[in-house]
Motif scaffolding. Structure first.
Motif, PDB file in Angstrom:
ATOM      1  N   GLN A 152      35.739  29.369 -10.166  1.00 46.87           N
ATOM      2  CA  GLN A 152      34.441  28.852 -10.617  1.00 46.87           C
ATOM      3  C   GLN A 152      33.502  29.991 -11.017  1.00 46.87           C
ATOM      4  O   GLN A 152      32.746  29.864 -11.989  1.00 46.87           O
ATOM      5  CB  GLN A 152      33.811  27.991  -9.520  1.00 46.87           C
ATOM      6  CG  GLN A 152      34.575  26.677  -9.316  1.00 46.87           C
ATOM      7  CD  GLN A 152      34.176  25.964  -8.041  1.00 46.87           C
ATOM      8  OE1 GLN A 152      33.818  26.598  -7.051  1.00 46.87           O
ATOM      9  NE2 GLN A 152      34.259  24.649  -8.049  1.00 46.87           N
ATOM     10  N   ALA A 153      33.548  31.103 -10.281  1.00 43.92           N
ATOM     11  CA  ALA A 153      32.682  32.245 -10.633  1.00 43.92           C
ATOM     12  C   ALA A 153      33.044  32.750 -12.025  1.00 43.92           C
ATOM     13  O   ALA A 153      32.167  33.104 -12.827  1.00 43.92           O
ATOM     14  CB  ALA A 153      32.846  33.358  -9.602  1.00 43.92           C
ATOM     15  N   ASN A 154      34.336  32.758 -12.336  1.00 45.50           N
ATOM     16  CA  ASN A 154      34.783  33.206 -13.655  1.00 45.50           C
ATOM     17  C   ASN A 154      34.403  32.185 -14.732  1.00 45.50           C
ATOM     18  O   ASN A 154      33.928  32.556 -15.821  1.00 45.50           O
ATOM     19  CB  ASN A 154      36.292  33.450 -13.615  1.00 45.50           C
ATOM     20  CG  ASN A 154      36.828  33.965 -14.931  1.00 45.50           C
ATOM     21  OD1 ASN A 154      37.421  33.217 -15.694  1.00 45.50           O
ATOM     22  ND2 ASN A 154      36.598  35.235 -15.216  1.00 45.50           N
ATOM     23  N   ILE A 155      34.570  30.910 -14.432  1.00 44.46           N
ATOM     24  CA  ILE A 155      34.193  29.856 -15.390  1.00 44.46           C
ATOM     25  C   ILE A 155      32.682  29.887 -15.636  1.00 44.46           C
ATOM     26  O   ILE A 155      32.221  29.684 -16.765  1.00 44.46           O
ATOM     27  CB  ILE A 155      34.666  28.472 -14.885  1.00 44.46           C
ATOM     28  CG1 ILE A 155      36.194  28.384 -14.989  1.00 44.46           C
ATOM     29  CG2 ILE A 155      34.004  27.337 -15.679  1.00 44.46           C
ATOM     30  CD1 ILE A 155      36.795  27.114 -14.406  1.00 44.46           C
ATOM     31  N   LEU A 156      31.944  30.179 -14.584  1.00 49.68           N
ATOM     32  CA  LEU A 156      30.486  30.271 -14.718  1.00 49.68           C
ATOM     33  C   LEU A 156      30.111  31.313 -15.776  1.00 49.68           C
ATOM     34  O   LEU A 156      29.215  31.093 -16.598  1.00 49.68           O
ATOM     35  CB  LEU A 156      29.877  30.623 -13.359  1.00 49.68           C
ATOM     36  CG  LEU A 156      28.367  30.571 -13.253  1.00 49.68           C
ATOM     37  CD1 LEU A 156      27.854  29.169 -13.587  1.00 49.68           C
ATOM     38  CD2 LEU A 156      27.938  30.950 -11.836  1.00 49.68           C
ATOM     39  N   LYS A 157      30.807  32.444 -15.750  1.00 45.98           N
ATOM     40  CA  LYS A 157      30.571  33.455 -16.797  1.00 45.98           C
ATOM     41  C   LYS A 157      30.816  32.840 -18.164  1.00 45.98           C
ATOM     42  O   LYS A 157      30.053  33.047 -19.108  1.00 45.98           O
ATOM     43  CB  LYS A 157      31.503  34.653 -16.604  1.00 45.98           C
ATOM     44  CG  LYS A 157      31.107  35.547 -15.467  1.00 45.98           C
ATOM     45  CD  LYS A 157      31.952  36.806 -15.502  1.00 45.98           C
ATOM     46  CE  LYS A 157      31.737  37.624 -14.233  1.00 45.98           C
ATOM     47  NZ  LYS A 157      32.833  38.557 -13.994  1.00 45.98           N
ATOM     48  N   GLY A 158      31.909  32.098 -18.266  1.00 49.57           N
ATOM     49  CA  GLY A 158      32.229  31.445 -19.537  1.00 49.57           C
ATOM     50  C   GLY A 158      31.132  30.479 -19.959  1.00 49.57           C
ATOM     51  O   GLY A 158      30.750  30.415 -21.124  1.00 49.57           O
ATOM     52  N   LEU A 159      30.616  29.723 -18.996  1.00 52.18           N
ATOM     53  CA  LEU A 159      29.546  28.753 -19.298  1.00 52.18           C
ATOM     54  C   LEU A 159      28.272  29.473 -19.749  1.00 52.18           C
ATOM     55  O   LEU A 159      27.439  28.909 -20.448  1.00 52.18           O
ATOM     56  CB  LEU A 159      29.251  27.893 -18.060  1.00 52.18           C
ATOM     57  CG  LEU A 159      30.333  26.881 -17.674  1.00 52.18           C
ATOM     58  CD1 LEU A 159      30.133  26.376 -16.246  1.00 52.18           C
ATOM     59  CD2 LEU A 159      30.350  25.708 -18.655  1.00 52.18           C
ATOM     60  N   GLN A 160      28.150  30.727 -19.312  1.00 52.98           N
ATOM     61  CA  GLN A 160      26.979  31.513 -19.707  1.00 52.98           C
ATOM     62  C   GLN A 160      27.231  32.302 -20.994  1.00 52.98           C
ATOM     63  O   GLN A 160      26.416  33.126 -21.393  1.00 52.98           O
ATOM     64  CB  GLN A 160      26.586  32.469 -18.562  1.00 52.98           C
ATOM     65  CG  GLN A 160      26.015  31.722 -17.360  1.00 52.98           C
ATOM     66  CD  GLN A 160      26.015  32.555 -16.079  1.00 52.98           C
ATOM     67  OE1 GLN A 160      26.800  33.502 -15.955  1.00 52.98           O
ATOM     68  NE2 GLN A 160      25.173  32.203 -15.127  1.00 52.98           N
TER      69      GLN A 160
END
Ligand code: 89Y
Length: 344
Positions: A299-307
């Motif tokens: 999720q921390a990595n996906i969060l970067k993607g979402l940002q």
């Protein structure tokens, strides 16, 4: 001003949402504003459990009423495509449980729809984020064992998965789609893409619809061989669910990821030993702790993607894992080797 939090809703309030929500909440950058499940009682229970203000039983109503940056789809595989398309059509970014869809074509439709709309799509693919697997990849990248010609990846257990997730027993396509999505993604993470696949399956546990044993043989683009075995019917000396055990053999040595996160590297100079244990979160279920830990890193990595930054498990990347899953089923059905380049 501190940056605004990304608002999100969870769609699907089953077993995994009880861990994915606290996983998200480990980050201060997101806010859960709503939970949706066709069973409103379940949606309300999950919302209450995590102090979330609103619950819905209709996705249409959820999307009409809430201003969302993204949705996390944690529902059954048959719902992924329609739910993702609903969110994408409204310009809402999507995080979706594996496997992305019930076929390679449906998954590609999802990826294409997101691209056409300019929305972001990610697969919640967590196995590759397990700490011990990251370490194995690091050793591989250091070239200590040279190029890998042969790999064995095992996910064999008799853990009673159907007790926590009864719907798994109803799936016509079970172990390759369920856990194989993860394990085949680990193959790609460690070894790159595959060229061809041969697969055979069995259904051993009484009373389940799909296969619970799969033996898969991959020929990698690198030329190396990879044998992937998975089973939920294996009564073994040591029950290691939900660990993936690995033996990688390279020209200069081997890396063995054994039970309980022990990694041994053998070269002509000798053998080294280390243990890479997962971080255990207080909200994790003890039987799944290693997975729940990797959920947070995913999720921390996906969060970067979402940002707007780079992320690993994008829809496009995951399409290759989806291809491997459904090509394996095709091989098992036809008793033939399936070439990945021409499989869709
Ligand atoms: O659903 C599966 C997953 O994603 O990890 C393990 C599991 O819970 C049961 O096979």
């Amino acid at each position: 001003h501190p940056p605004e939090k990304l608002t999100f809703a969870v769609i699907g309030a089953g077993f995994w949402s009880r861990f994915q929500v606290p996983g998200w909440l480990e980050s201060n950058a997101v806010e859960l504003v709503a939970v949706c499940d066709h069973d409103l009682g379940k949606a309300r229970d999950l919302a209450e459990r995590f102090g979330c203000p609103r619950a819905y039983s209709s996705v249409e109503e959820l999307l009409d009423s809430e201003k969302l940056d993204f949705v996390d789809i944690i529902a059954g595989v048959d719902t992924h495509l329609p739910l993702a398309l609903q969110a994408i059509n409204r310009g809402v970014d999507v995080v979706c449980q594996k496997p992305l869809a019930e076929s390679f074509r449906s998954a590609r439709r999802m990826v294409e729809a997101a691209e056409a709309k300019g929305t972001r799509l990610f697969a919640n693919e967590n196995f590759r984020w397990q700490a011990q697997l990251r370490r194995v990849r690091e050793i591989l990248d250091s070239n200590l064992i040279g190029s890998v010609f042969k790999t064995r990846i095992s996910f064999c257990s008799s853990f009673p998965v159907f007790e926590n997730q009864p719907s798994l027993a109803e799936l016509e396509h079970f172990i390759i789609a369920d856990v194989g999505s993860h394990v085949l993604d680990v193959c790609r993470f460690l070894l790159g893409e595959a060229k061809s696949v041969y697969c055979q399956t069995l259904s051993v546990t009484p009373g389940i619809k799909g296969e619970d044993v799969a033996n898969i043989f991959l020929e990698m683009e690198s030329g190396g061989h990879c044998f992937v075995e998975m089973s939920y019917a294996s009564i073994l000396r040591e029950e290691v669910f939900p660990q993936t055990l690995i033996l990688l053999e390279g020209e200069k040595g081997s890396i063995e990821l054994g039970a309980n996160f022990e990694i041994q590297v053998a070269t002509r100079e000798g053998v080294s030993w280390e243990k890479v244990e997962p971080k255990i979160y207080p909200w994790a279920d003890k039987d799944y702790a290693v997975l729940h830990s990797s959920v947070v890193d995913t999720q921390a990595n996906i969060l970067k993607g979402l940002q707007g930054l780079a992320a690993e498990t994008t829809g496009i990347d995951n399409l290759e894992t989806v291809r491997l899953v459904w090509a394996s089923y095709e091989s098992a059905k036809s008793h033939r080797v399936v070439e990945l380049a021409s499989f869709e």
